[in-house]
Every structure is written in structure tokens, then in C-alpha cells.
Design a protein around this motif. Structure first.
Motif, PDB file in Angstrom:
ATOM      1  N   ALA A 205       7.969  -2.348   9.514  1.00 41.27           N
ATOM      2  CA  ALA A 205       6.832  -2.584   8.632  1.00 41.27           C
ATOM      3  C   ALA A 205       7.164  -2.157   7.207  1.00 41.27           C
ATOM      4  CB  ALA A 205       5.607  -1.834   9.149  1.00 41.27           C
ATOM      5  N   LEU A 206       7.808  -1.005   7.078  1.00 39.63           N
ATOM      6  CA  LEU A 206       8.186  -0.515   5.750  1.00 39.63           C
ATOM      7  C   LEU A 206       9.205  -1.444   5.099  1.00 39.63           C
ATOM      8  CD1 LEU A 206       7.841   1.807   3.724  1.00 39.63           C
ATOM      9  CD2 LEU A 206       9.690   3.008   4.887  1.00 39.63           C
ATOM     10  N   ALA A 207      10.189  -1.895   5.882  1.00 38.87           N
ATOM     11  CA  ALA A 207      11.231  -2.771   5.334  1.00 38.87           C
ATOM     12  C   ALA A 207      10.654  -4.116   4.906  1.00 38.87           C
ATOM     13  CB  ALA A 207      12.335  -2.973   6.373  1.00 38.87           C
ATOM     14  N   PHE A 208       9.790  -4.709   5.730  1.00 35.03           N
ATOM     15  CA  PHE A 208       9.200  -6.004   5.388  1.00 35.03           C
ATOM     16  C   PHE A 208       8.288  -5.886   4.168  1.00 35.03           C
ATOM     17  CE2 PHE A 208       9.609  -7.320  10.091  1.00 35.03           C
ATOM     18  CZ  PHE A 208      10.903  -7.760   9.862  1.00 35.03           C
ATOM     19  N   LEU A 210       8.581  -3.714   1.673  1.00 33.48           N
ATOM     20  CA  LEU A 210       9.416  -3.572   0.482  1.00 33.48           C
ATOM     21  C   LEU A 210      10.112  -4.885   0.139  1.00 33.48           C
ATOM     22  CD1 LEU A 210      11.026  -0.061   1.188  1.00 33.48           C
ATOM     23  CD2 LEU A 210       9.252  -0.610  -0.496  1.00 33.48           C
ATOM     24  N   ALA A 211      10.540  -5.629   1.174  1.00 32.30           N
ATOM     25  CA  ALA A 211      11.228  -6.893   0.919  1.00 32.30           C
ATOM     26  C   ALA A 211      10.298  -7.931   0.306  1.00 32.30           C
ATOM     27  CB  ALA A 211      11.821  -7.433   2.220  1.00 32.30           C
ATOM     28  N   SER A 212       9.003  -7.855   0.649  1.00 32.86           N
ATOM     29  CA  SER A 212       8.057  -8.836   0.111  1.00 32.86           C
ATOM     30  C   SER A 212       7.597  -8.501  -1.298  1.00 32.86           C
ATOM     31  CB  SER A 212       6.831  -8.934   1.030  1.00 32.86           C
ATOM     32  OG  SER A 212       6.088  -7.725   1.003  1.00 32.86           O
ATOM     33  N   ALA A 213       7.883  -7.278  -1.767  1.00 33.00           N
ATOM     34  CA  ALA A 213       7.382  -6.842  -3.075  1.00 33.00           C
ATOM     35  C   ALA A 213       7.795  -7.779  -4.208  1.00 33.00           C
ATOM     36  CB  ALA A 213       7.839  -5.415  -3.353  1.00 33.00           C
ATOM     37  N   PRO A 214       9.074  -8.199  -4.297  1.00 30.01           N
ATOM     38  CA  PRO A 214       9.418  -9.100  -5.420  1.00 30.01           C
ATOM     39  C   PRO A 214       8.712 -10.456  -5.334  1.00 30.01           C
ATOM     40  CG  PRO A 214      11.389  -8.105  -4.446  1.00 30.01           C
ATOM     41  CD  PRO A 214      10.251  -7.818  -3.510  1.00 30.01           C
ATOM     42  N   LEU A 215       8.318 -10.880  -4.139  1.00 27.88           N
ATOM     43  CA  LEU A 215       7.696 -12.193  -3.965  1.00 27.88           C
ATOM     44  C   LEU A 215       6.242 -12.210  -4.404  1.00 27.88           C
ATOM     45  CD1 LEU A 215       9.153 -13.067  -0.440  1.00 27.88           C
ATOM     46  CD2 LEU A 215      10.087 -13.674  -2.688  1.00 27.88           C
ATOM     47  N   VAL A 216       5.576 -11.042  -4.297  1.00 27.59           N
ATOM     48  CA  VAL A 216       4.141 -10.994  -4.603  1.00 27.59           C
ATOM     49  C   VAL A 216       3.848 -10.202  -5.872  1.00 27.59           C
ATOM     50  CG1 VAL A 216       3.506 -11.249  -2.183  1.00 27.59           C
ATOM     51  CG2 VAL A 216       3.815  -8.956  -3.129  1.00 27.59           C
ATOM     52  N   ALA A 217       4.896  -9.697  -6.512  1.00 28.09           N
ATOM     53  CA  ALA A 217       4.688  -8.884  -7.714  1.00 28.09           C
ATOM     54  C   ALA A 217       4.005  -9.700  -8.803  1.00 28.09           C
ATOM     55  CB  ALA A 217       6.032  -8.353  -8.234  1.00 28.09           C
ATOM     56  N   GLY A 218       3.052  -9.075  -9.475  1.00 30.14           N
ATOM     57  CA  GLY A 218       2.382  -9.724 -10.580  1.00 30.14           C
ATOM     58  C   GLY A 218       1.077 -10.391 -10.221  1.00 30.14           C
ATOM     59  N   LEU A 219       0.711 -10.435  -8.930  1.00 29.42           N
ATOM     60  CA  LEU A 219      -0.576 -11.017  -8.558  1.00 29.42           C
ATOM     61  C   LEU A 219      -1.702 -10.134  -9.066  1.00 29.42           C
ATOM     62  CD1 LEU A 219       0.095 -12.206  -4.887  1.00 29.42           C
ATOM     63  CD2 LEU A 219       0.112 -13.562  -6.982  1.00 29.42           C
ATOM     64  N   ASP A 220      -2.761 -10.752  -9.539  1.00 29.99           N
ATOM     65  CA  ASP A 220      -3.860 -10.004 -10.126  1.00 29.99           C
ATOM     66  C   ASP A 220      -4.693  -9.303  -9.064  1.00 29.99           C
ATOM     67  OD1 ASP A 220      -3.121 -10.856 -12.640  1.00 29.99           O
ATOM     68  OD2 ASP A 220      -4.423 -12.630 -12.587  1.00 29.99           O
ATOM     69  N   GLY A 221      -5.421  -8.248  -9.499  1.00 30.81           N
ATOM     70  CA  GLY A 221      -6.389  -7.598  -8.638  1.00 30.81           C
ATOM     71  C   GLY A 221      -5.804  -6.768  -7.527  1.00 30.81           C
ATOM     72  N   LEU A 225      -0.253  -5.630  -3.352  1.00 27.39           N
ATOM     73  CA  LEU A 225      -0.220  -4.570  -2.344  1.00 27.39           C
ATOM     74  C   LEU A 225      -0.875  -5.025  -1.043  1.00 27.39           C
ATOM     75  CD1 LEU A 225      -1.111  -1.449  -4.524  1.00 27.39           C
ATOM     76  CD2 LEU A 225       1.127  -2.097  -3.632  1.00 27.39           C
ATOM     77  N   MET A 226      -1.959  -5.761  -1.169  1.00 29.90           N
ATOM     78  CA  MET A 226      -2.666  -6.242   0.010  1.00 29.90           C
ATOM     79  C   MET A 226      -1.792  -7.186   0.824  1.00 29.90           C
ATOM     80  SD  MET A 226      -5.465  -6.197   1.750  1.00 29.90           S
ATOM     81  CE  MET A 226      -6.330  -7.216   2.975  1.00 29.90           C
ATOM     82  N   ILE A 227      -1.195  -8.176   0.165  1.00 28.54           N
ATOM     83  CA  ILE A 227      -0.382  -9.160   0.870  1.00 28.54           C
ATOM     84  C   ILE A 227       0.894  -8.516   1.408  1.00 28.54           C
ATOM     85  CG2 ILE A 227       0.945 -11.285   0.605  1.00 28.54           C
ATOM     86  CD1 ILE A 227      -1.124 -12.186  -1.440  1.00 28.54           C
ATOM     87  N   GLY A 228       1.568  -7.721   0.565  1.00 27.01           N
ATOM     88  CA  GLY A 228       2.807  -7.090   0.995  1.00 27.01           C
ATOM     89  C   GLY A 228       2.590  -6.108   2.133  1.00 27.01           C
ATOM     90  N   GLY A 229       1.530  -5.290   2.022  1.00 24.23           N
ATOM     91  CA  GLY A 229       1.282  -4.281   3.048  1.00 24.23           C
ATOM     92  C   GLY A 229       0.801  -4.874   4.356  1.00 24.23           C
ATOM     93  N   VAL A 230      -0.274  -5.658   4.297  1.00 22.18           N
ATOM     94  CA  VAL A 230      -0.822  -6.244   5.515  1.00 22.18           C
ATOM     95  C   VAL A 230       0.135  -7.298   6.090  1.00 22.18           C
ATOM     96  CG1 VAL A 230      -2.733  -7.574   6.479  1.00 22.18           C
ATOM     97  CG2 VAL A 230      -3.187  -5.800   4.786  1.00 22.18           C
ATOM     98  N   GLY A 231       0.720  -8.112   5.203  1.00 20.53           N
ATOM     99  CA  GLY A 231       1.650  -9.133   5.694  1.00 20.53           C
ATOM    100  C   GLY A 231       2.882  -8.529   6.340  1.00 20.53           C
ATOM    101  N   GLY A 232       3.476  -7.536   5.665  1.00 21.00           N
ATOM    102  CA  GLY A 232       4.663  -6.902   6.224  1.00 21.00           C
ATOM    103  C   GLY A 232       4.366  -6.179   7.526  1.00 21.00           C
ATOM    104  N   GLY A 233       3.229  -5.484   7.573  1.00 16.20           N
ATOM    105  CA  GLY A 233       2.860  -4.770   8.793  1.00 16.20           C
ATOM    106  C   GLY A 233       2.559  -5.715   9.942  1.00 16.20           C
ATOM    107  N   GLY A 238       4.112  -8.239  15.079  1.00 16.55           N
ATOM    108  CA  GLY A 238       4.383  -9.415  15.888  1.00 16.55           C
ATOM    109  C   GLY A 238       5.784  -9.390  16.483  1.00 16.55           C
ATOM    110  N   ILE A 239       6.778  -9.000  15.685  1.00 17.05           N
ATOM    111  CA  ILE A 239       8.155  -8.934  16.178  1.00 17.05           C
ATOM    112  C   ILE A 239       8.278  -7.860  17.259  1.00 17.05           C
ATOM    113  CG2 ILE A 239      10.517  -8.349  15.531  1.00 17.05           C
ATOM    114  CD1 ILE A 239      10.014  -9.656  12.836  1.00 17.05           C
ATOM    115  N   ALA A 240       7.630  -6.711  17.045  1.00 16.75           N
ATOM    116  CA  ALA A 240       7.693  -5.630  18.034  1.00 16.75           C
ATOM    117  C   ALA A 240       7.086  -6.072  19.360  1.00 16.75           C
ATOM    118  CB  ALA A 240       6.980  -4.395  17.500  1.00 16.75           C
ATOM    119  N   ARG A 241       5.951  -6.801  19.320  1.00 16.32           N
ATOM    120  CA  ARG A 241       5.331  -7.301  20.550  1.00 16.32           C
ATOM    121  C   ARG A 241       6.237  -8.307  21.257  1.00 16.32           C
ATOM    122  NH1 ARG A 241      -0.191  -6.800  21.395  1.00 16.32           N
ATOM    123  NH2 ARG A 241       0.314  -7.906  23.339  1.00 16.32           N
ATOM    124  N   LEU A 242       6.881  -9.172  20.467  1.00 18.64           N
ATOM    125  CA  LEU A 242       7.777 -10.174  21.052  1.00 18.64           C
ATOM    126  C   LEU A 242       8.974  -9.520  21.736  1.00 18.64           C
ATOM    127  CD1 LEU A 242       8.496 -13.177  21.399  1.00 18.64           C
ATOM    128  CD2 LEU A 242       9.643 -13.080  19.176  1.00 18.64           C
TER     129      LEU A 242
END
Length: 248
Positions: A205-208, A210-221, A225-233, A238-242
Motif C-alpha cells: 500500500a505504501l509503495a503503490f 508513493l508510486a502514484s504520487a507523480p501521476l496525481v500531483a497538482g490536482l486541486d482540493g 492525496l485522496m486518489i493516491g492514498g485510497v487508490g494505492g491502498g 486487491g493484490i493481497a486478497r488474490l
């Protein structure tokens, strides 16, 4: 004469004051020092944009989320329309919802209290979530509400005083130093997340995130953090369950 086995002593039951004092002691840690430094920087920001001290301190008490407070102060200073500021602050604070949901089971006592749980949820921000997840599971169930409220009130109260101190010290703080103090909160949060990671799911979760940070950086409001944190987690979960299903 038959030997008798002595009865085990009854468990010691402490009152709410005992757990409240323990919550205050639990808040006295390195993350509290980071909060103090960060809110000193926030107080300097208030002074720098000419924002009144009292409303700024009230924002620390009632909003209690530094990114949202910076959005609020910056928007008001720039003359942005109030509905737009309210929307941006609300979007920035949405990221705290998963933290509230995760921590809520550890803040409840033996008897449900809607008012108590509502007040406890107000204190859930980055620092409270990380430290609460570490400390609250060790607290007896009956003492968790008092511990949570005292710990959160300590964080907010000290941060409010630090806001005042930063405002008063603003004349002697170089602008770059004040900006650096504001950066301490996300830096400290990342370090605490690394320290508290125990399982492969935590690390993924932490790695995903951090990896998503450059992709979502600069979004307003604060949506980055919301997309990177919830999306990465969510992706890590999902991968852990699989992997667990395949192992079974």
C-alpha cells in the motif's frame, strides 16, 4: 486439611481520569513536536498574508487539518469565492474519511455513545490516525473513549498554541524556514507509515501510494492525496486478497 487454590484477584478497573491522563501522556511524543513546528509555520503564514490571528486559531480547532487550513487561508487571501473555497476544503478533507473508518473501532468503549464517537472522529487527522492505530489497541476497551478524547484534545490544544506562537514569531522567521516547517507534517507522516508497516499488505500500500504520487500531483482540493492514498491502498488490498486465494 485440603489445600485450596487462592482465587485470582479481580482485574483492576481504572476511572476515566486515569485513561485521560494516559492519553495526554500518549500524545507527548515526537509527532507532537512535528505538529508544533508545522503549526508554527502555519502561524507565520497567517501573519504573512495578513490574516487575523483569532480566526486562524479557530481554524486549527474546528478544521484540524493543515492542508485544508492552508487552502482556506490561501483562498481567502486571494479573494476566491466562498463556495469554491468551501468545496476545495471539503474535497481536501475527504481523504480523512478512510482514517476515521479505520480508527473508529478502537475509539469505542463498552457502551456506545454517539456524541463521544462524533467528538473522537473530529480529532482524527494524520497524526492522530497513525498514533491511534499504534497505541489504542493496547488500551483496555473501557478506557478507549477517554484516552482518545484526551489524546486528540492535547494535539489540537498544543497545535492551537503553536499557531499563536508562529503568528507572534512571524517577524523573525525567514519565509523559506516557515515553508519548511509546513513540510514537516507530510514528511513525518511518511516516516511514521514506514515505521508502522508490518505486513506485506502495508508495504505494498505504501509503495503503490508513493508510486502514484507523480501521476496525481497538482490536482486541486487535495484530491492527489485522496486518489493516491485510497487508490494505492485498494490496489494493494486487491493484490493481497488474490495472492491469498491462490495460496489457499
Amino acid at each position: 486439611m485440603l489445600d485450596t487454590v487462592p482465587e485470582a484477584p479481580p482485574p483492576v478497573s481504572h476511572g476515566a481520569l486515569h485513561y485521560a491522563l494516559a492519553g495526554v501522556r500518549g500524545a507527548m511524543s515526537v509527532p507532537l513536536l512535528v505538529l508544533i513546528a508545522s503549526y508554527i509555520g502555519f502561524g507565520g503564514l497567517l501573519h504573512g498574508v495578513g490574516f487575523p490571528l483569532l480566526p486562524g486559531m479557530l481554524s486549527t480547532i474546528f478544521i484540524w487539518a493543515l492542508p485544508a487550513q492552508v487552502i482556506l487561508i490561501g483562498g481567502l487571501a486571494a479573494g476566491t469565492a466562498l463556495p469554491a473555497i468551501a468545496l476545495a476544503v471539503g474535497l481536501s478533507s475527504i481523504r480523512l474519511l478512510p482514517m476515521v473508518v479505520a480508527l473508529a473501532p478502537f475509539t469505542r468503549g463498552r457502551h456506545r455513545s454517539t456524541v463521544g464517537e462524533f467528538c473522537s472522529s473530529h480529532f482524527v487527522a494524520m497524526t492522530m490516525w497513525v498514533e491511534g492505530m499504534r497505541l489504542l489497541p493496547k488500551v483496555p476497551v473501557e478506557g478507549r473513549p477517554a484516552y482518545t478524547l484526551a489524546m486528540g484534545a492535547t494535539y489540537v490544544g498544543v497545535s492551537t498554541l503553536a499557531t499563536w506562537a508562529g503568528f507572534e514569531l512571524a517577524g523573525s522567521l525567514p519565509p523559506a524556514f516557515g515553508a519548511g516547517l509546513l513540510f514537516l507534517t507530510p514528511a513525518s507522516f511518511t516516516i511514521l507509515m514506514v515505521r508502522n508497516s508490518r505486513t506485506a499488505l502495508d508495504w505494498m500500500a505504501l509503495a503503490f501510494g508513493l508510486a502514484s504520487a507523480p501521476l496525481v500531483a497538482g490536482l486541486d482540493g487535495g484530491m492527489d492525496l485522496m486518489i493516491g492514498g485510497v487508490g494505492g491502498g485498494t490496489l494493494a488490498y486487491g493484490i493481497a486478497r488474490l495472492l491469498k486465494r491462490r495460496a489457499a
